[in-house]
Design a protein around this motif. Structure first.
Motif, PDB file in Angstrom:
ATOM      1  N   GLY A 311      33.077 -91.493  -7.215  1.00  0.00           N
ATOM      2  CA  GLY A 311      33.951 -92.338  -8.015  1.00  0.00           C
ATOM      3  C   GLY A 311      33.309 -93.658  -8.383  1.00  0.00           C
ATOM      4  N   ASN A 312      32.681 -94.319  -7.408  1.00  0.00           N
ATOM      5  CA  ASN A 312      32.046 -95.614  -7.666  1.00  0.00           C
ATOM      6  C   ASN A 312      30.859 -95.486  -8.613  1.00  0.00           C
ATOM      7  OD1 ASN A 312      33.910 -96.719  -5.965  1.00  0.00           O
ATOM      8  ND2 ASN A 312      32.500 -97.125  -4.291  1.00  0.00           N
ATOM      9  N   THR A 313      30.100 -94.407  -8.476  1.00  0.00           N
ATOM     10  CA  THR A 313      28.992 -94.180  -9.411  1.00  0.00           C
ATOM     11  C   THR A 313      29.516 -93.963 -10.814  1.00  0.00           C
ATOM     12  OG1 THR A 313      27.631 -93.194  -7.653  1.00  0.00           O
ATOM     13  CG2 THR A 313      27.002 -92.715  -9.925  1.00  0.00           C
ATOM     14  N   GLY A 314      30.612 -93.222 -10.940  1.00  0.00           N
ATOM     15  CA  GLY A 314      31.203 -92.994 -12.245  1.00  0.00           C
ATOM     16  C   GLY A 314      31.629 -94.290 -12.914  1.00  0.00           C
ATOM     17  N   VAL A 315      32.288 -95.164 -12.164  1.00  0.00           N
ATOM     18  CA  VAL A 315      32.706 -96.461 -12.713  1.00  0.00           C
ATOM     19  C   VAL A 315      31.486 -97.274 -13.126  1.00  0.00           C
ATOM     20  CG1 VAL A 315      33.806 -98.658 -12.167  1.00  0.00           C
ATOM     21  CG2 VAL A 315      34.880 -96.522 -11.454  1.00  0.00           C
ATOM     22  N   ALA A 316      30.446 -97.275 -12.308  1.00  0.00           N
ATOM     23  CA  ALA A 316      29.233 -98.028 -12.631  1.00  0.00           C
ATOM     24  C   ALA A 316      28.592 -97.525 -13.922  1.00  0.00           C
ATOM     25  CB  ALA A 316      28.240 -97.935 -11.467  1.00  0.00           C
ATOM     26  N   LEU A 317      28.516 -96.214 -14.097  1.00  0.00           N
ATOM     27  CA  LEU A 317      27.929 -95.656 -15.314  1.00  0.00           C
ATOM     28  C   LEU A 317      28.762 -96.012 -16.537  1.00  0.00           C
ATOM     29  CD1 LEU A 317      26.797 -92.101 -14.122  1.00  0.00           C
ATOM     30  CD2 LEU A 317      25.420 -94.172 -14.359  1.00  0.00           C
ATOM     31  N   LEU A 318      30.075 -95.997 -16.400  1.00  0.00           N
ATOM     32  CA  LEU A 318      30.947 -96.389 -17.508  1.00  0.00           C
ATOM     33  C   LEU A 318      30.719 -97.845 -17.900  1.00  0.00           C
ATOM     34  CD1 LEU A 318      34.342 -94.667 -16.571  1.00  0.00           C
ATOM     35  CD2 LEU A 318      33.065 -94.340 -18.699  1.00  0.00           C
ATOM     36  N   VAL A 319      30.642 -98.718 -16.923  1.00  0.00           N
ATOM     37  CA  VAL A 319      30.430-100.138 -17.202  1.00  0.00           C
ATOM     38  C   VAL A 319      29.086-100.352 -17.903  1.00  0.00           C
ATOM     39  CG1 VAL A 319      30.060-102.407 -16.157  1.00  0.00           C
ATOM     40  CG2 VAL A 319      31.899-100.935 -15.329  1.00  0.00           C
ATOM     41  N   ILE A 320      28.051 -99.685 -17.424  1.00  0.00           N
ATOM     42  CA  ILE A 320      26.735 -99.832 -18.041  1.00  0.00           C
ATOM     43  C   ILE A 320      26.750 -99.332 -19.478  1.00  0.00           C
ATOM     44  CG2 ILE A 320      24.354 -98.984 -17.972  1.00  0.00           C
ATOM     45  CD1 ILE A 320      24.577 -99.037 -14.916  1.00  0.00           C
TER      46      ILE A 320
END
Length: 419
Positions: A311-320
């Motif tokens: 989940g946290n990786t997914g949010v990070a990729l979205l932000v980037i």
């Protein structure tokens, strides 16, 4: 000097020459550098909100934003650390031979400096779980992977997210049931020097254990290998991020409700609020007197589970992906966000200074304003954010690097002499 030129200059020393890039790979662009700095700035300010802001139980839009930043900001920061590692060691293609050895030596020196700085900030004894010492060891652990392709790095990151949390759970259970960790700590020179649990804490028992934070850095290394100038790549990055976020948080929500007695076991083991929030929120608290097996089903920040990492990786990729798109397609919004990008360019300095500020003001107004868990902590947070953006904006208009970034760069100069 314009903001775009400042960003390009700040990264000039670590970027490969555009003339050396193959024809099918676009050379690094100023827009992409600004987009990464914007994402890194958001990560730093998000960590401010976790350390300085009011408690998420204030509810409403403010509580939601604060909750969104919890844990996810540090994961974004870790992922971008992996991105930076690839920039230093060669992007779009890894450096080899003498250049590769020098780049690797730079990473090792940076890690040692971060280790010392991290423990120095930890010695201030604030309420912040300082992440820098963990980052230092993370850099050393993932460094051997820097020559791998994006697809290989992505597969390793996924495998790590699926396997390592379960390994960490077994190791942590063994530390609860036996005394091997205490024996190791008593013999660990790092533990003696720092007054901490040393390598055991960095690897297994700390707030950012290397064992389960490696996937974030490796994912960032994979992202850095992509041609981010292509809108289609950014779209795929956002799609992958959304899918991972849904899989992580949605999967946890389903697992907690479909697994018999999972919610009851978590509620009985923790000291926080309702266990039903464990798929997203850290208000569930931390396990006390032993971690139940059901804990592997939660996705709360810093829970060190597969669902949490996904989940946290997914949010990070979205932000980037969003930040890169903004920098590439929305110049007006990019100019408005210049202070946030400036914080990203001075990320290490901004992070360290906020901990020093907490140490200085802890006995004055910080405790009264923040620890009462009301909205009175919001002005404190806004003050920290405003000060960071103002100082970073002024500094980046005059200097290439922040103070600590300059120290870090100077410390790595001996690597140039490696044969």
């Amino acid at each position: 000097m314009t903001d775009a030129a400042s960003a390009a200059t700040a990264h000039q020393a670590v970027l490969p020459s555009p003339k050396s890039a193959p024809s099918n790979v676009a050379p690094p662009s100023t827009a992409r550098l600004i987009g990464i700095d914007l994402a890194r700035g958001l990560a730093v300010l998000g960590m401010y909100s976790a350390h300085v802001g009011p408690d998420v139980t204030v509810g409403g839009p403010v509580g939601f934003l604060l909750e969104t930043a919890r844990g996810r900001s540090s994961a974004l920061f870790a992922l971008l650390a992996g991105f930076s590692l690839v920039i230093i060691t060669g992007r779009p293609h890894p450096r080899t031979g003498r250049a590769g050895r020098r780049a690797a030596a730079r990473i090792v020196i940076r890690a040692l400096v971060l280790l010392v700085l991290g423990y120095a900030l930890t010695a201030l004894d604030t309420d912040v779980d300082v992440i820098l010492s963990f980052y230092a060891l993370l850099f050393l652990v993932v460094l051997p992977l820097y020559q791998l392709r994006a697809s290989t790095l992505a597969l390793i990151a996924v495998a790590g997210a699926l396997i390592l949390p379960q390994v960490l759970y077994v190791i942590r259970k063994s530390t609860e049931e036996g005394g091997w960790a205490d024996s190791f700590v008593s013999l660990d020179p790092l533990a003696r020097l720092t007054g901490t649990d040393g390598l055991v804490e960095l690897l297994f028992t700390g707030e950012y254990p290397v064992l389960t934070w490696m996937p974030f850095l490796i994912a960032g290394m994979a992202v850095a290998r992509l041609d981010l100038s292509r809108p289609s790549i950014r779209t795929r990055l956002a799609t992958a991020g959304g899918a991972l976020a849904l899989l992580g948080y949605g999967g946890s929500w389903l697992a907690l409700r479909l697994t018999p007695h999972a919610l009851a076991a978590i509620a009985a083991a923790t000291d926080g609020g309702s266990a039903s929030s464990a798929w997203w929120s850290d208000t569930v608290g931390e396990p006390e007197n032993g971690t139940p097996l059901a804990w592997l089903l939660v996705a709360a920040p810093h829970s060190q589970t597969t669902f949490s990492i996904l989940g946290n990786t997914g949010v990070a990729l979205l932000v980037i992906a969003v930040c890169l798109t903004v920098a590439d397609r929305m110049p007006r919004l990019t100019r408005i966000a210049t202070p946030v990008s400036a914080v990203g360019m001075l990320a290490l300095t901004a992070y360290a200074l906020h901990i020093v500020a907490l140490w200085v003001f802890t006995d004055v107004w910080y405790v009264a304003a923040v620890e009462d868990e009301t909205m009175s902590g919001l002005p404190v947070l806004l003050g920290f954010i405003a000060a960071a953006m103002l100082l970073a904006t002024v500094w980046t208009r005059r200097f290439r690097r922040g103070p600590l970034e300059a120290v870090l760069n100077a410390a790595t100069r001996p690597a140039r002499h490696m044969k």
